[in-house]
Write a protein that holds these residues in place. Structure first.
Motif, PDB file in Angstrom:
ATOM      1  N   MET A   1      -0.073   4.302  15.582  1.00  0.00           N
ATOM      2  CA  MET A   1       1.105   5.020  15.088  1.00  0.00           C
ATOM      3  C   MET A   1       1.870   4.153  14.095  1.00  0.00           C
ATOM      4  SD  MET A   1       1.085   8.058  16.226  1.00  0.00           S
ATOM      5  CE  MET A   1       2.733   8.533  15.769  1.00  0.00           C
ATOM      6  N   SER A   2       1.957   2.860  14.363  1.00  0.00           N
ATOM      7  CA  SER A   2       2.625   1.946  13.430  1.00  0.00           C
ATOM      8  C   SER A   2       1.899   1.898  12.095  1.00  0.00           C
ATOM      9  CB  SER A   2       2.696   0.536  14.017  1.00  0.00           C
ATOM     10  OG  SER A   2       3.549   0.507  15.126  1.00  0.00           O
ATOM     11  N   ILE A   3       0.589   1.916  12.146  1.00  0.00           N
ATOM     12  CA  ILE A   3      -0.209   1.916  10.911  1.00  0.00           C
ATOM     13  C   ILE A   3       0.111   3.154  10.089  1.00  0.00           C
ATOM     14  CG2 ILE A   3      -2.567   2.187  10.011  1.00  0.00           C
ATOM     15  CD1 ILE A   3      -3.412   0.315  12.411  1.00  0.00           C
ATOM     16  N   LEU A   4       0.159   4.309  10.747  1.00  0.00           N
ATOM     17  CA  LEU A   4       0.483   5.542  10.016  1.00  0.00           C
ATOM     18  C   LEU A   4       1.884   5.455   9.425  1.00  0.00           C
ATOM     19  CD1 LEU A   4      -1.053   8.321  12.295  1.00  0.00           C
ATOM     20  CD2 LEU A   4      -1.972   7.351  10.168  1.00  0.00           C
ATOM     21  N   GLU A   5       2.842   4.966  10.202  1.00  0.00           N
ATOM     22  CA  GLU A   5       4.214   4.837   9.713  1.00  0.00           C
ATOM     23  C   GLU A   5       4.288   3.880   8.521  1.00  0.00           C
ATOM     24  OE1 GLU A   5       6.648   3.749  13.057  1.00  0.00           O
ATOM     25  OE2 GLU A   5       6.204   5.631  14.087  1.00  0.00           O
ATOM     26  N   GLU A   6       3.583   2.753   8.615  1.00  0.00           N
ATOM     27  CA  GLU A   6       3.578   1.782   7.516  1.00  0.00           C
ATOM     28  C   GLU A   6       2.983   2.367   6.240  1.00  0.00           C
ATOM     29  OE1 GLU A   6       1.401  -1.521   9.125  1.00  0.00           O
ATOM     30  OE2 GLU A   6       2.991  -1.988  10.566  1.00  0.00           O
ATOM     31  N   ASN A   7       2.112   3.349   6.393  1.00  0.00           N
ATOM     32  CA  ASN A   7       1.484   3.997   5.246  1.00  0.00           C
ATOM     33  C   ASN A   7       2.174   5.312   4.886  1.00  0.00           C
ATOM     34  OD1 ASN A   7      -1.074   2.453   4.345  1.00  0.00           O
ATOM     35  ND2 ASN A   7      -1.137   2.364   6.578  1.00  0.00           N
TER      36      ASN A   7
ATOM     37  N   TYR B   1      -7.037   4.602   7.467  1.00  0.00           N
ATOM     38  CA  TYR B   1      -8.307   4.815   8.161  1.00  0.00           C
ATOM     39  C   TYR B   1      -8.991   3.480   8.460  1.00  0.00           C
ATOM     40  CZ  TYR B   1     -13.009   6.716   8.983  1.00  0.00           C
ATOM     41  OH  TYR B   1     -14.229   7.041   9.516  1.00  0.00           O
ATOM     42  N   VAL B   2      -9.003   2.590   7.493  1.00  0.00           N
ATOM     43  CA  VAL B   2      -9.618   1.273   7.674  1.00  0.00           C
ATOM     44  C   VAL B   2      -8.868   0.490   8.751  1.00  0.00           C
ATOM     45  CG1 VAL B   2     -10.025  -0.974   6.581  1.00  0.00           C
ATOM     46  CG2 VAL B   2     -10.648   1.137   5.377  1.00  0.00           C
ATOM     47  N   GLU B   3      -7.554   0.478   8.675  1.00  0.00           N
ATOM     48  CA  GLU B   3      -6.754  -0.269   9.647  1.00  0.00           C
ATOM     49  C   GLU B   3      -6.906   0.299  11.057  1.00  0.00           C
ATOM     50  OE1 GLU B   3      -2.684  -1.264   8.479  1.00  0.00           O
ATOM     51  OE2 GLU B   3      -3.259  -0.819   6.402  1.00  0.00           O
ATOM     52  N   ILE B   4      -6.927   1.611  11.179  1.00  0.00           N
ATOM     53  CA  ILE B   4      -7.110   2.241  12.487  1.00  0.00           C
ATOM     54  C   ILE B   4      -8.499   1.901  13.034  1.00  0.00           C
ATOM     55  CG2 ILE B   4      -7.432   4.488  13.623  1.00  0.00           C
ATOM     56  CD1 ILE B   4      -4.981   5.441  11.937  1.00  0.00           C
ATOM     57  N   GLY B   5      -9.492   1.885  12.170  1.00  0.00           N
ATOM     58  CA  GLY B   5     -10.829   1.488  12.591  1.00  0.00           C
ATOM     59  C   GLY B   5     -10.866   0.059  13.096  1.00  0.00           C
TER      60      GLY B   5
END
Length: 118
Positions: A77-83, A42-46
């Motif tokens: 999408m990359s952020i979600l995949e990384e997490n 959430y923080v990274e997407i923000g």
């Protein structure tokens, strides 16, 4: 707010809801570890949203705005995949947090720790 900025504001929601079924079934509440992972994403997407908003607002054509939206979507999408999180699960947790005050308070605590806003 100009039209391109409005389109970007809706981009995050569109990304997260793109793969969510129209009917959301009861989802299992996240445990503390999953809530921490969600908060990190959430923080990274923000951060992506905050970084891309000025560029999108400055976009002069719809094509330029679309390219920026695609770039932001790819990064999110990359952020979600990384997490290790799917769009569906991220959306489900978002929905759970909107309806469960206790879990939302726990998320807000984790978020404050991550962002240093305690």
């Amino acid at each position: 707010m100009n039209t391109l900025t409005q389109r970007f504001a809706g981009m995050t929601l569109a990304l997260l809801m793109a793969l969510v079924p129209a009917q959301i079934t009861a989802q299992e509440a996240p445990d503390r570890a999953e809530l921490e992972t969600f908060a990190e994403a959430y923080v990274e997407i923000g951060e992506v949203r905050a970084e891309m908003s000025p560029a999108l607002a400055a976009a002069e054509t719809a094509e330029e705005a679309n390219a920026l939206q695609e770039q932001a979507n790819d990064r999110m999408m990359s952020i979600l995949e990384e997490n290790d999180m799917t769009v569906d699960r991220y959306s489900a947790i978002t929905n759970i947090l909107n309806s469960d005050e206790e879990l939302r308070a726990e998320f807000e605590e984790i978020y404050a720790e991550l962002t240093g806003t305690m």
